[in-house]
Design a protein around this motif. Structure first.
Motif, PDB file in Angstrom:
ATOM      1  N   ARG A 183       0.868  -1.532  -0.177  1.00 57.19           N
ATOM      2  CA  ARG A 183      -0.201   0.143  -0.387  1.00 57.19           C
ATOM      3  C   ARG A 183       0.899   1.377  -0.001  1.00 57.19           C
ATOM      4  N   ILE A 184       2.149   0.766   0.518  1.00 55.53           N
ATOM      5  CA  ILE A 184       2.913   2.307   0.762  1.00 55.53           C
ATOM      6  C   ILE A 184       3.637   2.597  -0.338  1.00 55.53           C
ATOM      7  N   VAL A 185       3.925   1.887  -0.777  1.00 60.97           N
ATOM      8  CA  VAL A 185       5.153   1.643  -2.033  1.00 60.97           C
ATOM      9  C   VAL A 185       3.443   2.260  -3.414  1.00 60.97           C
ATOM     10  N   ALA A 186       3.151   1.555  -3.279  1.00 64.47           N
ATOM     11  CA  ALA A 186       1.869   1.971  -4.465  1.00 64.47           C
ATOM     12  C   ALA A 186       1.972   2.955  -4.613  1.00 64.47           C
ATOM     13  N   ARG A 187       1.519   3.736  -2.874  1.00 66.66           N
ATOM     14  CA  ARG A 187       0.704   5.940  -3.020  1.00 66.66           C
ATOM     15  C   ARG A 187       2.386   5.984  -3.630  1.00 66.66           C
ATOM     16  N   ILE A 188       3.590   5.857  -3.337  1.00 67.09           N
ATOM     17  CA  ILE A 188       5.041   6.577  -3.375  1.00 67.09           C
ATOM     18  C   ILE A 188       5.258   6.384  -4.867  1.00 67.09           C
TER      19      ILE A 188
ATOM     20  N   GLU B  46      11.053   7.517 -17.630  1.00 65.16           N
ATOM     21  CA  GLU B  46      11.340   7.238 -18.678  1.00 65.16           C
ATOM     22  C   GLU B  46       9.751   7.725 -19.143  1.00 65.16           C
ATOM     23  N   GLY B  47       9.653   8.723 -20.016  1.00 63.10           N
ATOM     24  CA  GLY B  47       8.826   9.695 -20.055  1.00 63.10           C
ATOM     25  C   GLY B  47       7.669  10.251 -19.266  1.00 63.10           C
ATOM     26  N   SER B  48       6.686   9.476 -18.947  1.00 64.55           N
ATOM     27  CA  SER B  48       6.281  10.731 -17.786  1.00 64.55           C
ATOM     28  C   SER B  48       6.463   9.380 -16.873  1.00 64.55           C
ATOM     29  N   THR B  49       6.585   8.133 -16.342  1.00 65.99           N
ATOM     30  CA  THR B  49       6.263   7.277 -15.901  1.00 65.99           C
ATOM     31  C   THR B  49       7.886   7.111 -14.715  1.00 65.99           C
ATOM     32  N   THR B  50       7.735   6.645 -13.181  1.00 66.15           N
ATOM     33  CA  THR B  50       9.159   6.469 -13.277  1.00 66.15           C
ATOM     34  C   THR B  50       9.635   5.185 -13.209  1.00 66.15           C
ATOM     35  N   SER B  51      11.515   5.281 -13.264  1.00 68.83           N
ATOM     36  CA  SER B  51      11.827   4.023 -13.559  1.00 68.83           C
ATOM     37  C   SER B  51      12.537   3.654 -12.647  1.00 68.83           C
ATOM     38  N   TYR B  52      12.813   4.543 -11.501  1.00 70.31           N
ATOM     39  CA  TYR B  52      13.025   4.026 -10.638  1.00 70.31           C
ATOM     40  C   TYR B  52      12.946   5.054  -9.159  1.00 70.31           C
ATOM     41  N   LEU B  53      13.074   4.813  -8.025  1.00 68.44           N
ATOM     42  CA  LEU B  53      13.706   5.999  -7.259  1.00 68.44           C
ATOM     43  C   LEU B  53      14.391   4.758  -6.512  1.00 68.44           C
ATOM     44  N   ARG B  54      15.383   6.091  -5.967  1.00 72.57           N
ATOM     45  CA  ARG B  54      16.731   5.256  -4.766  1.00 72.57           C
ATOM     46  C   ARG B  54      17.436   5.983  -4.015  1.00 72.57           C
ATOM     47  N   VAL B  55      17.926   5.693  -3.162  1.00 72.80           N
ATOM     48  CA  VAL B  55      17.841   6.591  -1.730  1.00 72.80           C
ATOM     49  C   VAL B  55      19.720   5.339  -1.904  1.00 72.80           C
ATOM     50  N   GLY B  56      20.134   6.493  -1.775  1.00 72.45           N
ATOM     51  CA  GLY B  56      22.034   6.606  -1.193  1.00 72.45           C
ATOM     52  C   GLY B  56      23.225   5.956  -2.527  1.00 72.45           C
ATOM     53  N   GLY B  57      22.257   6.792  -3.520  1.00 71.31           N
ATOM     54  CA  GLY B  57      23.751   6.377  -4.996  1.00 71.31           C
ATOM     55  C   GLY B  57      24.138   4.960  -5.333  1.00 71.31           C
ATOM     56  N   GLU B  58      24.715   5.019  -6.069  1.00 71.40           N
ATOM     57  CA  GLU B  58      25.422   3.795  -6.569  1.00 71.40           C
ATOM     58  C   GLU B  58      25.574   2.674  -5.429  1.00 71.40           C
ATOM     59  N   GLY B  59      24.153   1.788  -5.910  1.00 70.79           N
ATOM     60  CA  GLY B  59      24.636   0.565  -4.551  1.00 70.79           C
ATOM     61  C   GLY B  59      23.229   0.833  -3.475  1.00 70.79           C
ATOM     62  N   GLY B  60      22.524   2.148  -3.808  1.00 74.83           N
ATOM     63  CA  GLY B  60      21.565   2.063  -2.809  1.00 74.83           C
ATOM     64  C   GLY B  60      20.634   0.756  -2.693  1.00 74.83           C
ATOM     65  N   ILE B  61      19.436   1.910  -2.496  1.00 76.78           N
ATOM     66  CA  ILE B  61      18.453   1.218  -1.996  1.00 76.78           C
ATOM     67  C   ILE B  61      17.440   1.432  -2.846  1.00 76.78           C
ATOM     68  N   TYR B  62      16.302   0.825  -3.015  1.00 81.55           N
ATOM     69  CA  TYR B  62      16.086   1.132  -4.691  1.00 81.55           C
ATOM     70  C   TYR B  62      13.888   1.144  -4.397  1.00 81.55           C
ATOM     71  N   LEU B  63      13.558   1.719  -3.542  1.00 82.49           N
ATOM     72  CA  LEU B  63      12.111   1.662  -3.287  1.00 82.49           C
ATOM     73  C   LEU B  63      11.729   1.118  -4.222  1.00 82.49           C
ATOM     74  N   LEU B  64      11.440   2.269  -5.544  1.00 84.95           N
ATOM     75  CA  LEU B  64      10.663   1.823  -6.811  1.00 84.95           C
ATOM     76  C   LEU B  64      11.956   1.113  -7.328  1.00 84.95           C
ATOM     77  N   SER B  65      11.459   0.154  -8.828  1.00 88.35           N
ATOM     78  CA  SER B  65      12.322  -0.492  -9.147  1.00 88.35           C
ATOM     79  C   SER B  65      11.339  -1.221 -10.733  1.00 88.35           C
ATOM     80  N   GLN B  66      11.953  -1.176 -11.595  1.00 93.05           N
ATOM     81  CA  GLN B  66      11.013  -2.663 -12.930  1.00 93.05           C
ATOM     82  C   GLN B  66      11.280  -4.128 -11.836  1.00 93.05           C
ATOM     83  N   TYR B  67      12.219  -4.244 -11.018  1.00 93.74           N
ATOM     84  CA  TYR B  67      12.465  -5.414 -10.362  1.00 93.74           C
ATOM     85  C   TYR B  67      11.541  -5.578  -9.500  1.00 93.74           C
TER      86      TYR B  67
END
Length: 240
Positions: A140-145, A181-202
């Motif tokens: 639910r929280i991830v969907a809102r994010i 990518e366009g108007s859609t989120t590809s990813y939301l990452r915290v912490g730079g390279e090697g960080g945590i992906y709160l949103l991703s395609q995986y």
């Protein structure tokens, strides 16, 4: 000039034939030992050693089949009774075979020692807790994010143009980055390279990662809004 000897050369055929018969019989019998050992140890590959009064026997198996059977006497050299290489010397084989029954008895004792070892093991274990509620709340929280990030991506797409872009901001010392990518989120990452992906395609983030960063996400959205306000303020001073 030395005349050739009239003595006949002794044939080794009888001895080697008997040796080969014994090795074949041992290979068949010890192959059963190897299969039983594989079942007992729970794998297709392994080995085990069994001691007797006269020495030590080692059984090695691969893919459940006997690879070799080795006898190491208390004194003297080891003998590969069965192997993938050359057959054993007849005398060494005879010495080993004198102890073969003791080897089988040692193996049987080993098997017997395992019988009943699990009789007192209880399966009265606690019920496994369900993660359904935690996963549902995480989703639910991830969907809102994602909903908020897609709105940000849409605004960035309008403002920046182009099919790809990013927005990054530092919140409480951590670097947040939204890639679109366009108007859609590809990813939301915290912490730079090697960080945590709160949103991703995986895969989705863990519940712990969502818990630890959900407040930081609020700060990230505030940083985005501040950036939009700055752009609007800058444009307000442009006169045509």
């Amino acid at each position: 000039m030395t005349e050739p000897s009239d003595h006949e050369v002794a044939s080794a055929a009888d001895g080697t034939e008997r040796r080969d018969e014994l090795v074949a019989a041992v290979r068949d019998h010890a192959g059963t030992v190897a299969r039983e050992l594989a079942l007992l140890q729970g794998g297709d590959y392994g080995q085990a050693s069994f001691g007797t009064d006269d020495g030590e026997w080692t059984v090695k198996y691969e893919a459940g089949d006997l690879e070799y059977l080795r006898f190491e006497p208390r004194s003297g050299r080891e003998t590969y009774v069965v192997s993938t290489k050359q057959p054993p010397d007849p005398e060494d084989l005879a010495e080993a075979m004198a102890d073969y029954d003791a080897f089988v008895a040692a193996f049987n004792e080993h098997v017997a020692s395992k019988e009943g070892v699990l009789d007192d093991v209880s399966m009265d274990v606690p019920e496994v807790a369900s993660t359904a509620d935690a996963v549902a709340e995480r989703d639910r929280i991830v969907a809102r994010i994602r909903e908020v990030c897609d709105a940000m991506a849409d605004q960035l797409h309008r403002y920046e143009g182009g099919d790809y872009g990013t927005f990054a901001a530092r919140v409480d010392g951590s670097r947040w980055e939204l890639k679109r990518e366009g108007s859609t989120t590809s990813y939301l990452r915290v912490g730079g390279e090697g960080g945590i992906y709160l949103l991703s395609q995986y895969q989705p983030p863990s519940a712990e990662d969502v818990r630890d960063h959900v407040e930081g996400f609020t700060g990230f959205v505030d940083a985005f809004n501040d950036r939009v306000d700055e752009v609007e303020s800058d444009l307000s001073h442009v006169t045509l």
